[in-house]
Every structure is written in C-alpha cells, then in structure tokens.
Write an enzyme that holds these catalytic residues in place. Structure first.
Site, short mmCIF file in Angstrom:
data_model
loop_
_atom_site.label_atom_id
_atom_site.label_comp_id
_atom_site.label_asym_id
_atom_site.label_seq_id
_atom_site.Cartn_x
_atom_site.Cartn_y
_atom_site.Cartn_z
N GLU A 42 39.19 59.98 -2.12
CA GLU A 42 38.59 58.73 -1.65
C GLU A 42 37.36 58.39 -2.50
OE1 GLU A 42 40.20 57.07 0.48
OE2 GLU A 42 41.37 58.51 1.63
N CYS A 104 36.74 60.05 9.62
CA CYS A 104 36.69 60.44 8.20
C CYS A 104 35.85 59.47 7.38
CB CYS A 104 38.10 60.54 7.61
SG CYS A 104 39.06 61.92 8.26
N HIS A 123 41.21 63.62 1.55
CA HIS A 123 42.16 63.69 2.66
C HIS A 123 43.26 64.66 2.28
CE1 HIS A 123 40.94 59.89 4.89
NE2 HIS A 123 41.14 60.78 5.84
#
Length: 156
Positions: A42, A104, A123
């Site tokens: 991410e 998250c 993730h």
C-alpha cells in the site's frame, strides 16, 4: 505488536509506537481475507470515509482519522519501485493506492501522520496450504529488507 480492530485503540497504540520507540520506519501488516496468495503493498493512507463500525460498534467522528490532517499521506517508501524490484516464488505481490476504509487504512494513515510518512503497510492473505507461515515470513522478510534499503538511501 498486535493492534485491536478498534479505531481509537489502534490510534492510541500507533501514537505510542511513534512517541516512545521513535522508529526509523514502522511496518504494519494487515489481513486481506479476500486476497488469495497475493501480498499488497500500500502506497498511501486516506484521511476520510471511515463509516464502517469497528469491533466495538464505533467509527471515527466525521468518518475521519485526523480532523486537521491532509486528505491523503504518501509513504516515504516507494512501494511501486519495491513492487517492481521484488519477487518471491510462490506468491504474487501487487501495488495499491487504496488500503480500504477500515482499521488497516485508518492505522496506516495515523502512522503516516505521526511518523511524517515513515510508515509502510502490507496486506497479506490468510494462511493456507499454498500460503504457509514459512512462505509468508520469507516474503515479508524480503520486502522489509528492501524497505530498509530505501531508508538507508534516504539517509545518505
């Protein structure tokens, strides 16, 4: 450290990490239960849009991480470069600019905010016959070592 699936408690723990440990980099790892044998790197955290209730039935005021925070914060780690330069046999790795609007992404944004961008979020898929703890551990180790290389380049 395992963070609770509770917005406010996760925020408090992240604040504590940055103020007490003062790390060079904080790497957060979250479960993407829908991902099958895919690791997702991410790039940024988003400040708004947190309407889903946490484990205690709450969501942040105004659906927002930091009332005075920017719309999004980019990691100082170049995830796209990392994604292009790393491969781990047996598992796919992809790049993302949207960690979702739940704990998250909330945790990631909060860590980017308190750490001035010196945070990363990965993730991971659930463990399975094809994604063993050993494979996932080796993949995370390779990814984090590449992140630390980027941090070293940044210091020079």
């Amino acid at each position: 450290m395992q963070l609770p699936v509770v917005y406010q408690k996760a925020k408090e723990q992240v604040f504590k990490i940055w103020t007490t440990l003062q790390p060079l980099l904080t790497v957060h790892v979250g479960l993407a239960s829908s991902a099958k044998a895919i690791i997702i790197l991410e790039q940024c955290g988003k400040n708004k849009g947190y309407q889903e209730m946490d484990a205690c039935g709450f969501h942040p005021e105004g659906g927002c991480c930091m009332l005075d925070g920017p719309e999004k914060i980019e990691s100082t780690i170049n995830m796209k470069s990392l994604w292009k330069n790393i491969s781990v046999e047996g598992i796919d790795i992809i790049f993302s600019r949207d960690a979702g609007r739940y704990i998250c992404d909330y945790t990631y944004y909060t860590s980017l905010y308190y750490g001035n961008g010196r945070a990363a979020f990965i993730h991971v898929p659930p463990l399975s016959k094809s994604v063993t703890a050993d494979l996932l551990g080796r993949a995370l180790q390779a990814i984090i070592l590449e992140m630390l290389k980027q941090c070293g380049e940044e210091k020079e």
